[in-house]
Design an enzyme around this catalytic site. Structure first.
Site, PDB file in Angstrom:
ATOM      1  N   GLY A 121       0.751  -1.243   0.000  1.00  0.00           N
ATOM      2  CA  GLY A 121       0.000   0.000   0.000  1.00  0.00           C
ATOM      3  C   GLY A 121       0.783   1.296   0.000  1.00  0.00           C
ATOM      4  O   GLY A 121       0.182   2.365  -0.115  1.00  0.00           O
ATOM      5  N   PRO A 154       4.497  -5.429  -0.631  1.00  0.00           N
ATOM      6  CA  PRO A 154       4.511  -4.244  -1.489  1.00  0.00           C
ATOM      7  C   PRO A 154       4.391  -4.605  -2.969  1.00  0.00           C
ATOM      8  O   PRO A 154       4.994  -5.575  -3.432  1.00  0.00           O
ATOM      9  CB  PRO A 154       5.887  -3.634  -1.207  1.00  0.00           C
ATOM     10  CG  PRO A 154       6.747  -4.795  -0.828  1.00  0.00           C
ATOM     11  CD  PRO A 154       5.839  -5.785  -0.141  1.00  0.00           C
ATOM     12  N   ARG A 204      -5.767   2.917 -15.792  1.00  0.00           N
ATOM     13  CA  ARG A 204      -5.831   3.689 -14.545  1.00  0.00           C
ATOM     14  C   ARG A 204      -6.506   5.054 -14.706  1.00  0.00           C
ATOM     15  O   ARG A 204      -7.317   5.427 -13.864  1.00  0.00           O
ATOM     16  CB  ARG A 204      -4.434   3.833 -13.921  1.00  0.00           C
ATOM     17  CG  ARG A 204      -3.820   2.470 -13.538  1.00  0.00           C
ATOM     18  CD  ARG A 204      -2.539   2.619 -12.735  1.00  0.00           C
ATOM     19  NE  ARG A 204      -2.800   3.162 -11.433  1.00  0.00           N
ATOM     20  CZ  ARG A 204      -2.584   4.409 -11.066  1.00  0.00           C
ATOM     21  NH1 ARG A 204      -2.037   5.269 -11.915  1.00  0.00           N
ATOM     22  NH2 ARG A 204      -2.888   4.806  -9.865  1.00  0.00           N
ATOM     23  N   TYR A 240      -9.665   5.254 -12.371  1.00  0.00           N
ATOM     24  CA  TYR A 240      -9.495   6.021 -11.121  1.00  0.00           C
ATOM     25  C   TYR A 240      -9.255   7.504 -11.367  1.00  0.00           C
ATOM     26  O   TYR A 240      -8.867   8.207 -10.437  1.00  0.00           O
ATOM     27  CB  TYR A 240      -8.263   5.522 -10.338  1.00  0.00           C
ATOM     28  CG  TYR A 240      -8.045   4.052 -10.177  1.00  0.00           C
ATOM     29  CD1 TYR A 240      -8.936   3.260  -9.451  1.00  0.00           C
ATOM     30  CD2 TYR A 240      -6.906   3.446 -10.704  1.00  0.00           C
ATOM     31  CE1 TYR A 240      -8.690   1.908  -9.275  1.00  0.00           C
ATOM     32  CE2 TYR A 240      -6.658   2.093 -10.522  1.00  0.00           C
ATOM     33  CZ  TYR A 240      -7.557   1.331  -9.812  1.00  0.00           C
ATOM     34  OH  TYR A 240      -7.310   0.008  -9.633  1.00  0.00           O
ATOM     35  N   CYS A 251     -13.314   3.498 -28.782  1.00  0.00           N
ATOM     36  CA  CYS A 251     -14.598   4.194 -28.945  1.00  0.00           C
ATOM     37  C   CYS A 251     -15.310   4.355 -27.609  1.00  0.00           C
ATOM     38  O   CYS A 251     -16.335   3.707 -27.353  1.00  0.00           O
ATOM     39  CB  CYS A 251     -15.461   3.426 -29.938  1.00  0.00           C
ATOM     40  SG  CYS A 251     -14.599   3.191 -31.495  1.00  0.00           S
ATOM     41  N   TYR A 305       0.150  -1.885 -12.140  1.00  0.00           N
ATOM     42  CA  TYR A 305      -1.264  -1.871 -12.535  1.00  0.00           C
ATOM     43  C   TYR A 305      -1.436  -1.247 -13.918  1.00  0.00           C
ATOM     44  O   TYR A 305      -2.421  -0.564 -14.193  1.00  0.00           O
ATOM     45  CB  TYR A 305      -2.116  -1.155 -11.470  1.00  0.00           C
ATOM     46  CG  TYR A 305      -1.900  -1.759 -10.088  1.00  0.00           C
ATOM     47  CD1 TYR A 305      -2.411  -3.019  -9.794  1.00  0.00           C
ATOM     48  CD2 TYR A 305      -1.140  -1.106  -9.127  1.00  0.00           C
ATOM     49  CE1 TYR A 305      -2.182  -3.600  -8.550  1.00  0.00           C
ATOM     50  CE2 TYR A 305      -0.908  -1.675  -7.878  1.00  0.00           C
ATOM     51  CZ  TYR A 305      -1.444  -2.921  -7.601  1.00  0.00           C
ATOM     52  OH  TYR A 305      -1.200  -3.482  -6.378  1.00  0.00           O
TER      53      TYR A 305
HETATM   54  C1  LIG Z   1      -2.952  -5.326  -4.014  1.00  0.00           C
HETATM   55  C2  LIG Z   1      -2.473  -5.912  -2.767  1.00  0.00           C
HETATM   56  C3  LIG Z   1      -1.184  -5.618  -2.294  1.00  0.00           C
HETATM   57  C4  LIG Z   1      -0.251  -4.653  -2.980  1.00  0.00           C
HETATM   58  O1  LIG Z   1      -0.678  -3.338  -2.848  1.00  0.00           O
HETATM   59  P1  LIG Z   1       0.246  -2.118  -3.370  1.00  0.00           P
HETATM   60  O2  LIG Z   1      -0.570  -0.923  -3.101  1.00  0.00           O
HETATM   61  O3  LIG Z   1       0.496  -2.347  -4.810  1.00  0.00           O
HETATM   62  O4  LIG Z   1       1.514  -2.156  -2.567  1.00  0.00           O
HETATM   63  C5  LIG Z   1      -0.765  -6.251  -1.141  1.00  0.00           C
HETATM   64  N1  LIG Z   1      -1.564  -7.119  -0.476  1.00  0.00           N
HETATM   65  C6  LIG Z   1      -2.817  -7.426  -0.905  1.00  0.00           C
HETATM   66  C7  LIG Z   1      -3.636  -8.379  -0.138  1.00  0.00           C
HETATM   67  C8  LIG Z   1      -3.311  -6.832  -2.048  1.00  0.00           C
HETATM   68  O5  LIG Z   1      -4.550  -7.112  -2.458  1.00  0.00           O
END
Ligand SMILES: *Cc1c(COP(=O)(O)O)cnc(C)c1O
Length: 414
Positions: A238, A274, A312, A316, A342, A371
């Protein structure tokens, strides 16, 4: 190490991107092996001296060459499907360092993972615990389990990538988590080994993660007091990256430093998952300008990459910086960068001030390593782009551009 203009030409490591576009065609994803290694090593250094495992989240970029170079660095892997496990094994990854996450694991995928010797399952519901116990029992195996806890912390990110709040589908609610653990611990074919969470993606501030980890540490202590052999915390992924100059991101070292201070002294090992923070900045998408047009006073630059290549922005409203691959010195204009698909949602960048793009010129959509290709589709019957890995002064195609035959593979007429 970074993408930068040298003498007006965009380069990464010792390779000019204009040359890659010429040799491999467009659209094409380009990844820097050196930058990926650098990010992985930042994580490893931040955990030095503490029992840990870095499980790269495969879904961020699942190209075999990317997985292979991370496996070589010693990475473990976080998977969310049997297909991702298949890729990890094909790339030379070690199943004993794999954690299987995801809210909807199929029986077939669970069986494949147990057979392959996956280390740990992050379970998300009572129903899943029961299925995992049954399948492990049928196979005469014991599955190691952590429950993915929903710590109800707001990660302050886009609603589609927020996963750790009560109203999200992910994790086990804090109010019933002890009951769920007691249930798992009573299953004959499961061994409860850890506590996991993943509260969201593209977090620019580690404070919510720190808060989540504090809740995990407290929970682990309560579970240990109940007699459960909790040995690790899985903090998920995350960490955010800098998509635009105005965004401030903590370094990997600083963010992990803040998290490890919460866990240090508990005797628990730490796992992280990560994805984006390892591969996003290492990748770009190169596209060639097809046409320019002016509609009602608005400038459009139509390029050969589209939402099927990089979803993306459409999904988003994500921001990707746009850079010319060769600086032209042309006067600047304000333009939207759009694709040939289109759909009005098919845009890659809006209202950008750039040296007026000319037909045939190549542009780079920056920070596209995570992604990007993984979310690509064949919409509008467009073959998926090629992928290229740069390493030092050399580069090679690590996934060929899809052909029209690839588009219809497996299909038949009545
Ligand atoms: C998508 C995901 C991640 C990776 O998230 P990032 O934001 O790309 O670091 C880690 N753990 C789980 C369970 C996920 O679904």
């Amino acid at each position: 190490m970074n993408y930068e203009h040298r003498g007006g030409r965009l380069c990464v490591e010792e390779v000019e991107l204009a040359e890659v576009a010429e040799a491999c065609g467009t659209p094409v994803y380009v990844y820097s092996a050196g930058m990926i290694r650098e990010r992985y090593r930042e994580y490893a250094a931040a955990f030095a001296g503490m029992p840990h495992r870095i499980c790269y989240a495969v879904k961020a970029n699942s190209n075999l060459a990317v997985l292979a170079l991370l496996a070589k660095e010693g990475a473990g892997f976080d998977i969310v499907s049997g297909g991702e496990l298949f890729r990890v094994l094909r790339a030379g990854g070690d199943a004993a360092k794999v954690v299987f996450s995801g809210v909807g694991k199929s029986v077939g995928d669970i069986r494949y993972a147990i057979e392959a010797g996956v280390d740990n399952f992050n379970c998300e519901s009572f129903a899943e615990i029961e299925v995992l116990d049954r399948v492990a029992g049928e196979m005469g195996a014991t599955a190691q389990v952590a429950l993915r806890v929903n710590p109800d912390v707001n990660p302050v990110t886009h609603e589609y990538i927020s996963t750790g709040m009560r109203e999200n589908k992910f994790g086990v609610d804090m109010s019933i988590v002890e009951k769920a653990y007691a249930h798992a611990a009573a299953c004959r074919n499961l061994r409860v080994t850890g506590v996991s969470c993943h509260i969201g993606s593209q977090m620019l501030d580690p404070a919510p993660m720190v808060e989540a980890v504090e809740r995990l540490v407290a929970l682990a202590a309560r579970l240990q007091a109940m007699g459960m052999p909790i040995a690790h915390l899985d903090l998920g992924g995350g960490l955010g990256v800098k998509y635009q100059r105005s965004e401030e991101t903590p370094s990997i070292g600083a963010a992990i430093g803040a998290l490890r201070r919460v866990v240090e002294g508990t005797g628990l090992a730490v796992m992280v998952e990560p994805g984006r923070s390892i591969v996003a900045e290492a990748g770009v998408l190169l596209a060639r300008v097809l046409y320019r047009k002016n509609n009602g006073g608005k400038e459009f630059t139509i390029v050969d990459a589209a939402m099927n290549d990089l979803l993306r922005p459409a999904l988003y409203k994500a921001f990707h910086e746009v850079k010319p691959v060769v600086a032209s010195g042309a006067a600047e204009i304000e333009t939207d960068i759009v694709g040939p698909v289109c759909e009005s949602g098919d845009w890659l960048a809006k209202g950008r001030v750039l040296p007026a793009p000319t037909s045939g010129e190549v542009i780079a959509l920056m920070t596209a390593g995570a992604y990007g290709f993984g979310m690509a589709s064949n919409y509008n019957s467009r073959g998926r782009a090629a992928e290229v890995l740069v390493d030092g002064a050399s580069y090679r195609v690590v996934r060929e551009r899809e052909t029209w035959d690839d588009l219809v593979r497996g299909e038949s007429v009545a």
